[in-house]
Design a protein around this motif. Structure first.
Motif, PDB file in Angstrom:
ATOM      1  N   ALA A 298       0.811  -1.221   0.000  1.00 55.45           N
ATOM      2  CA  ALA A 298       0.000   0.000   0.000  1.00 55.45           C
ATOM      3  C   ALA A 298       0.843   1.269   0.000  1.00 55.45           C
ATOM      4  CB  ALA A 298      -0.955   0.014   1.190  1.00 55.45           C
ATOM      5  N   GLY A 299       2.062   1.205   0.513  1.00 55.83           N
ATOM      6  CA  GLY A 299       2.922   2.381   0.480  1.00 55.83           C
ATOM      7  C   GLY A 299       3.207   2.819  -0.942  1.00 55.83           C
ATOM      8  N   ARG A 300       3.549   1.865  -1.795  1.00 53.78           N
ATOM      9  CA  ARG A 300       3.805   2.182  -3.212  1.00 53.78           C
ATOM     10  C   ARG A 300       2.525   2.637  -3.900  1.00 53.78           C
ATOM     11  NH1 ARG A 300       2.447  -0.566  -7.313  1.00 53.78           N
ATOM     12  NH2 ARG A 300       2.040  -2.444  -6.077  1.00 53.78           N
ATOM     13  N   VAL A 301       1.439   1.940  -3.620  1.00 56.14           N
ATOM     14  CA  VAL A 301       0.166   2.300  -4.244  1.00 56.14           C
ATOM     15  C   VAL A 301      -0.241   3.717  -3.871  1.00 56.14           C
ATOM     16  CG1 VAL A 301      -2.310   1.790  -4.287  1.00 56.14           C
ATOM     17  CG2 VAL A 301      -0.645  -0.080  -4.397  1.00 56.14           C
ATOM     18  N   MET A 302      -0.122   4.051  -2.597  1.00 51.05           N
ATOM     19  CA  MET A 302      -0.554   5.370  -2.150  1.00 51.05           C
ATOM     20  C   MET A 302       0.332   6.483  -2.690  1.00 51.05           C
ATOM     21  SD  MET A 302      -3.360   5.243  -0.733  1.00 51.05           S
ATOM     22  CE  MET A 302      -3.277   6.989  -0.406  1.00 51.05           C
TER      23      MET A 302
END
Length: 371
Positions: A222-226
């Motif tokens: 989710a860090g990359r996605v966000m």
């Protein structure tokens, strides 16, 4: 004028005509005091007649396959009209989160409904602090033993969180922040409306008590996605802010031409001229930065993340400035509840703070610059 410019102008004209008919000030005032805080019939018309929900969704998922340039035109017009609708939450935040996750199965399951206007969606990231940083997420997801997940915790400032059919929730697992899909009717989920400065943008507080969820994308990703979603959302928000700022300038200029004092229009006074001129500079800069960032996104340029952060900072400042000056140009009437100037100021201020405020987005700019 090129063919592309002509098409963008026609798109802008069609959207503005639709919004002038469906989102006048009277409609906005009525919806901001109702629940749900948007007109489902107007949303259906926007989907059926203009295909706005599917504009920036790939064709393979039922959309029209356009990008941020075209979506930016639409958002400038919705910002100008203060449209009360789940467009930003569904198309700019949730749909882009699904695409950024790389989960083709989840995209195939959810995006066709979004593109058709049948499904509305919301992205739940921030908690009590209001931060959109995945590293600060405390909501937790645990495997349920049957291949699924259960989420516990709370979320705040979820745009259209009380009405969204689909909720995309960022929660922490042992692998790190991860993205999950949650059905609106899932047991253990409670969504309550929040009272915020800007009543034209509905927000909700979510309470999740062992809510069943489906992992979207890779666990811990989710860090990359966000990071990707925030870049895109910042440009979408910037376009919306630029449209609102332009409307404030137009309202000020119109009032300065028609309001007379001492036998002459107030626009002839130097102080008012200076205010309008300063507003024009800010608005032009805001539009230029938002549109340039959208163009770089369409070209998949490595400069896009920096341009997105610049657009967010520039347009946030310009909108707050233009909205405040609009009140000043209108004088006493601009401070009253009956005048729309305060609606734009509320939207400007809340948009400035939406993803964390000036300190956060300036830090994001420095991060994108590698400083």
């Amino acid at each position: 004028m090129t063919a592309d410019e002509r098409e963008l102008r026609e798109l802008r004209s069609a959207v503005r005509e639709f919004l002038e008919a469906k989102s006048p000030e009277e409609a906005v005032r009525k919806l901001m005091e109702s629940e749900p805080r948007f007109d489902t019939a107007v949303w259906a018309q926007a989907a059926d007649q203009l295909r706005l929900p599917g504009l920036a969704i790939p064709e393979e998922y039922g959309g029209d396959g356009f990008g941020l340039v075209e979506l930016g035109v639409v958002l400038e017009e919705t910002g100008r009209a203060l449209l009360c609708a789940p467009l930003f939450s569904t198309v700019v935040l949730a749909a882009q989160a699904l695409l950024a996750s790389g989960d083709r199965e989840a995209c195939a399951r959810h995006l066709p409904g979004i593109a058709a206007g049948r499904t509305t969606a919301a992205l739940a990231v921030a908690e009590d602090s209001g931060s959109w940083d995945p590293a600060l997420i405390s909501a937790r997801a645990q495997p349920d033993g049957d291949g699924g997940w259960r989420i516990g915790g709370g979320k705040c400032f979820v745009i259209d969180g009380t009405t969204a059919d689909l909720l995309l929730v960022v929660a922490r697992t042992v692998a790190g922040p991860s993205l999950f899909a949650v059905d609106r009717q899932a047991p253990g989920l409670v969504a309550e409306p929040m009272e915020t400065l800007d009543a034209t943008r509905a927000m909700a507080r979510l309470t999740l008590d062992a809510v069943p969820a489906v992992l979207v994308g890779a666990e811990g990703a989710a860090g990359r996605v966000m990071a990707r979603v925030l870049d895109i959302a910042s440009v979408g928000l910037a376009a919306e802010q630029a449209g609102g700022a332009r409307r404030c300038l137009e309202a000020s200029a119109e009032y300065a031409r028609t309001r007379y004092q001492f036998g002459r229009p107030i626009g002839s006074f130097q102080a008012v001229k200076h205010k309008c001129a300063d507003m024009l500079v800010q608005v032009e800069l805001a539009e230029a930065s938002a549109r340039e960032a959208a163009r770089l996104a369409a070209e998949d340029s490595p400069e896009f993340p920096v341009a997105a952060a610049v657009a967010h900072a520039c347009c946030s400042r310009a909108y707050v400035f233009a909205a405040a000056e609009n009140i000043q140009v209108h004088g006493g009437i601009g401070f009253t509840w009956e005048h729309p100037a305060h609606l734009y100021f509320r939207r400007a201020k809340s948009s400035q703070l939406l993803f964390g405020g000036p300190a956060v987005y300036h830090e994001r700019l420095l991060d994108r610059l590698g400083i």
